[in-house]
Design a protein around this motif. Structure first.
Motif, PDB file in Angstrom:
ATOM      1  N   TRP A   1       0.869  -1.338  -0.004  1.00 33.11           N
ATOM      2  CA  TRP A   1       0.118   0.150   0.035  1.00 33.11           C
ATOM      3  C   TRP A   1       0.776   1.116   0.015  1.00 33.11           C
ATOM      4  O   TRP A   1       0.496   2.252  -0.714  1.00 33.11           O
ATOM      5  N   ALA A   2       1.815   1.301   0.748  1.00 32.46           N
ATOM      6  CA  ALA A   2       2.722   2.366   0.891  1.00 32.46           C
ATOM      7  C   ALA A   2       3.534   2.727  -0.579  1.00 32.46           C
ATOM      8  O   ALA A   2       3.398   3.935  -0.976  1.00 32.46           O
ATOM      9  N   ILE A   3       3.908   1.687  -1.265  1.00 30.96           N
ATOM     10  CA  ILE A   3       4.857   1.883  -2.639  1.00 30.96           C
ATOM     11  C   ILE A   3       3.506   2.332  -3.533  1.00 30.96           C
ATOM     12  O   ILE A   3       3.891   2.999  -4.597  1.00 30.96           O
ATOM     13  N   LEU A   4       2.289   1.706  -3.471  1.00 29.79           N
ATOM     14  CA  LEU A   4       1.352   2.033  -4.349  1.00 29.79           C
ATOM     15  C   LEU A   4       0.979   3.485  -4.225  1.00 29.79           C
ATOM     16  O   LEU A   4       0.632   4.331  -5.194  1.00 29.79           O
ATOM     17  N   THR A   5       0.915   4.199  -3.127  1.00 23.45           N
ATOM     18  CA  THR A   5       0.712   5.493  -2.659  1.00 23.45           C
ATOM     19  C   THR A   5       1.911   6.533  -3.154  1.00 23.45           C
ATOM     20  O   THR A   5       1.432   7.445  -4.098  1.00 23.45           O
ATOM     21  N   ILE A   6       2.810   5.894  -3.019  1.00 24.16           N
ATOM     22  CA  ILE A   6       3.946   6.785  -3.630  1.00 24.16           C
ATOM     23  C   ILE A   6       4.057   7.027  -5.039  1.00 24.16           C
ATOM     24  O   ILE A   6       4.130   8.149  -5.773  1.00 24.16           O
TER      25      ILE A   6
ATOM     26  N   MET B   1      12.006   9.102  -2.736  1.00 26.87           N
ATOM     27  CA  MET B   1      13.158   8.129  -2.651  1.00 26.87           C
ATOM     28  C   MET B   1      13.605   7.990  -1.054  1.00 26.87           C
ATOM     29  O   MET B   1      13.813   6.948  -0.932  1.00 26.87           O
ATOM     30  N   ALA B   2      13.472   8.899  -0.262  1.00 28.87           N
ATOM     31  CA  ALA B   2      13.447   8.787   0.978  1.00 28.87           C
ATOM     32  C   ALA B   2      12.511   7.753   1.739  1.00 28.87           C
ATOM     33  O   ALA B   2      12.690   6.795   2.571  1.00 28.87           O
ATOM     34  N   LEU B   3      11.344   8.050   1.190  1.00 28.29           N
ATOM     35  CA  LEU B   3      10.319   7.246   1.630  1.00 28.29           C
ATOM     36  C   LEU B   3      10.404   5.755   1.113  1.00 28.29           C
ATOM     37  O   LEU B   3       9.988   4.806   2.058  1.00 28.29           O
ATOM     38  N   VAL B   4      10.881   5.534   0.258  1.00 27.95           N
ATOM     39  CA  VAL B   4      11.163   4.303  -0.410  1.00 27.95           C
ATOM     40  C   VAL B   4      12.254   3.484   0.473  1.00 27.95           C
ATOM     41  O   VAL B   4      12.338   2.261   0.697  1.00 27.95           O
ATOM     42  N   ARG B   5      13.249   4.235   0.739  1.00 26.51           N
ATOM     43  CA  ARG B   5      14.263   3.868   1.748  1.00 26.51           C
ATOM     44  C   ARG B   5      13.767   3.277   2.915  1.00 26.51           C
ATOM     45  O   ARG B   5      14.299   2.230   3.415  1.00 26.51           O
ATOM     46  N   HIS B   6      12.716   4.021   3.366  1.00 27.26           N
ATOM     47  CA  HIS B   6      12.035   3.414   4.753  1.00 27.26           C
ATOM     48  C   HIS B   6      11.187   2.600   4.631  1.00 27.26           C
ATOM     49  O   HIS B   6      10.773   1.829   5.824  1.00 27.26           O
ATOM     50  N   ILE B   7      10.436   2.371   3.472  1.00 25.71           N
ATOM     51  CA  ILE B   7       9.327   1.406   3.164  1.00 25.71           C
ATOM     52  C   ILE B   7      10.117  -0.034   3.165  1.00 25.71           C
ATOM     53  O   ILE B   7       9.544  -0.798   3.671  1.00 25.71           O
ATOM     54  N   TYR B   8      10.845  -0.147   2.306  1.00 30.29           N
ATOM     55  CA  TYR B   8      11.529  -1.466   1.718  1.00 30.29           C
ATOM     56  C   TYR B   8      12.677  -1.811   2.627  1.00 30.29           C
ATOM     57  O   TYR B   8      13.305  -1.186   3.243  1.00 30.29           O
ATOM     58  N   PRO B   9      12.781  -3.162   3.212  1.00 28.07           N
ATOM     59  CA  PRO B   9      13.777  -3.661   3.777  1.00 28.07           C
ATOM     60  C   PRO B   9      15.085  -3.537   3.077  1.00 28.07           C
ATOM     61  O   PRO B   9      15.129  -3.514   1.630  1.00 28.07           O
TER      62      PRO B   9
ATOM     63  N   ALA C   1      17.391  -5.639   2.312  1.00 30.56           N
ATOM     64  CA  ALA C   1      17.697  -6.713   1.539  1.00 30.56           C
ATOM     65  C   ALA C   1      16.871  -6.357   0.093  1.00 30.56           C
ATOM     66  O   ALA C   1      17.155  -6.955  -0.630  1.00 30.56           O
ATOM     67  N   ARG C   2      15.701  -5.776   0.161  1.00 26.90           N
ATOM     68  CA  ARG C   2      14.977  -5.406  -1.016  1.00 26.90           C
ATOM     69  C   ARG C   2      14.781  -4.049  -1.652  1.00 26.90           C
ATOM     70  O   ARG C   2      14.014  -3.642  -2.408  1.00 26.90           O
ATOM     71  N   LEU C   3      15.830  -3.313  -1.320  1.00 29.47           N
ATOM     72  CA  LEU C   3      15.606  -1.627  -1.455  1.00 29.47           C
ATOM     73  C   LEU C   3      16.173  -1.546  -2.849  1.00 29.47           C
ATOM     74  O   LEU C   3      15.363  -0.756  -3.489  1.00 29.47           O
ATOM     75  N   GLY C   4      16.862  -2.535  -3.614  1.00 22.83           N
ATOM     76  CA  GLY C   4      16.938  -2.405  -5.143  1.00 22.83           C
ATOM     77  C   GLY C   4      15.691  -2.526  -5.674  1.00 22.83           C
ATOM     78  O   GLY C   4      15.617  -1.730  -6.797  1.00 22.83           O
ATOM     79  N   ARG C   5      14.846  -3.353  -5.376  1.00 26.39           N
ATOM     80  CA  ARG C   5      13.353  -3.466  -6.004  1.00 26.39           C
ATOM     81  C   ARG C   5      12.551  -2.240  -5.758  1.00 26.39           C
ATOM     82  O   ARG C   5      11.949  -1.964  -6.659  1.00 26.39           O
ATOM     83  N   GLY C   6      12.601  -1.621  -4.713  1.00 25.07           N
ATOM     84  CA  GLY C   6      11.696  -0.353  -4.419  1.00 25.07           C
ATOM     85  C   GLY C   6      12.417   0.801  -5.373  1.00 25.07           C
ATOM     86  O   GLY C   6      11.505   1.409  -5.996  1.00 25.07           O
ATOM     87  N   ILE C   7      13.705   0.818  -5.576  1.00 23.15           N
ATOM     88  CA  ILE C   7      14.267   1.681  -6.409  1.00 23.15           C
ATOM     89  C   ILE C   7      14.054   1.448  -7.667  1.00 23.15           C
ATOM     90  O   ILE C   7      13.438   2.480  -8.576  1.00 23.15           O
TER      91      ILE C   7
ATOM     92  N   ILE D   1      11.356  -0.171  -8.753  1.00 23.50           N
ATOM     93  CA  ILE D   1       9.857   0.225  -9.191  1.00 23.50           C
ATOM     94  C   ILE D   1       9.797   1.835  -9.302  1.00 23.50           C
ATOM     95  O   ILE D   1       9.098   2.303 -10.237  1.00 23.50           O
ATOM     96  N   ASN D   2      10.305   2.431  -8.475  1.00 22.84           N
ATOM     97  CA  ASN D   2      10.444   3.868  -8.463  1.00 22.84           C
ATOM     98  C   ASN D   2      10.880   4.542  -9.700  1.00 22.84           C
ATOM     99  O   ASN D   2      10.213   5.217 -10.618  1.00 22.84           O
ATOM    100  N   ALA D   3      11.918   3.887 -10.322  1.00 24.63           N
ATOM    101  CA  ALA D   3      12.199   4.338 -11.647  1.00 24.63           C
ATOM    102  C   ALA D   3      11.605   3.983 -12.877  1.00 24.63           C
ATOM    103  O   ALA D   3      11.357   4.621 -13.962  1.00 24.63           O
ATOM    104  N   MET D   4      11.015   2.651 -12.615  1.00 29.08           N
ATOM    105  CA  MET D   4       9.892   2.368 -13.612  1.00 29.08           C
ATOM    106  C   MET D   4       8.734   3.328 -13.665  1.00 29.08           C
ATOM    107  O   MET D   4       8.408   3.570 -14.830  1.00 29.08           O
ATOM    108  N   VAL D   5       8.186   3.708 -12.744  1.00 25.68           N
ATOM    109  CA  VAL D   5       7.081   4.641 -12.604  1.00 25.68           C
ATOM    110  C   VAL D   5       7.459   5.996 -13.347  1.00 25.68           C
ATOM    111  O   VAL D   5       6.490   6.218 -14.207  1.00 25.68           O
ATOM    112  N   VAL D   6       8.433   6.441 -12.947  1.00 31.25           N
ATOM    113  CA  VAL D   6       8.846   7.566 -13.718  1.00 31.25           C
ATOM    114  C   VAL D   6       9.130   7.533 -15.393  1.00 31.25           C
ATOM    115  O   VAL D   6       8.694   8.388 -15.977  1.00 31.25           O
ATOM    116  N   ALA D   7       9.774   6.335 -15.500  1.00 35.07           N
ATOM    117  CA  ALA D   7       9.936   6.095 -17.187  1.00 35.07           C
ATOM    118  C   ALA D   7       8.754   5.900 -17.787  1.00 35.07           C
ATOM    119  O   ALA D   7       8.583   6.262 -18.806  1.00 35.07           O
TER     120      ALA D   7
END
Length: 149
Positions: free
Chosen positions: A14-19, A124-132, A134-140, A142-148
């Motif tokens: 839900w957090a990543i969807l909101t972002i 990106m700061a929120l992504v850093r706090h949302i993802y563990p 070990a999975r931070l690369g996935r969050g980054i 997803i964030n990059a894909m959304v922008v692209a």
């Protein structure tokens, strides 16, 4: 609610969807006005030279406020800056709909730009706090894909 190593499911989803939704709105709104500019200028009986400020105002507002808002996020909290940016962006969008002159539309777009900067400056700061960690690369990613997209 802050956890030491990311959020548990389903909160993470839900957090990543909101972002992502906020980021989609902010990025798309920067490009969509370019496409609509000729129609906007014609409907508001404005010169093409002045109507470009619909786009310029938005872009300038983002440019001048990204870094100060990121710094403010460090001080008052990323979530607060994000929510304030989202609220301002939404309210300014309503003002854009109600604007009946190019001047009012330009002012509303500038406000929208400040709201978009609030969203983009801390995502990106929120992504850093949302993802563990070990999975931070996935969050980054997803964030990059959304922008692209």
């Amino acid at each position: 609610m802050h956890h030491a190593d990311g959020l548990p499911q389903p909160q993470l989803g839900w957090a990543i969807l909101t972002i992502a939704i906020g980021l989609i709105m902010a990025v798309m709104d920067g490009a969509i006005a370019n496409v609509a500019l000729p129609t906007i200028a014609r409907d508001l009986h404005a010169s093409p030279a002045f109507s470009i400020w619909i786009v310029n105002g938005y872009q300038l507002a983002i440019t001048i406020s990204l870094l100060p808002l990121a710094s403010l996020g460090e001080i008052v909290g990323y979530r607060r800056v994000y929510i304030a940016g989202l609220a301002l962006f939404t309210l300014a969008s309503l003002f854009c709909v109600l604007a009946h002159t190019l001047t009012l539309l330009t002012i509303a777009r500038i406000l929208q730009g400040f709201g978009a900067a609030g969203i983009m400056s801390v995502n990106m700061a929120l992504v850093r706090h949302i993802y563990p960690r070990a999975r931070l690369g996935r969050g980054i990613g997803i964030n990059a894909m959304v922008v692209a997209v």
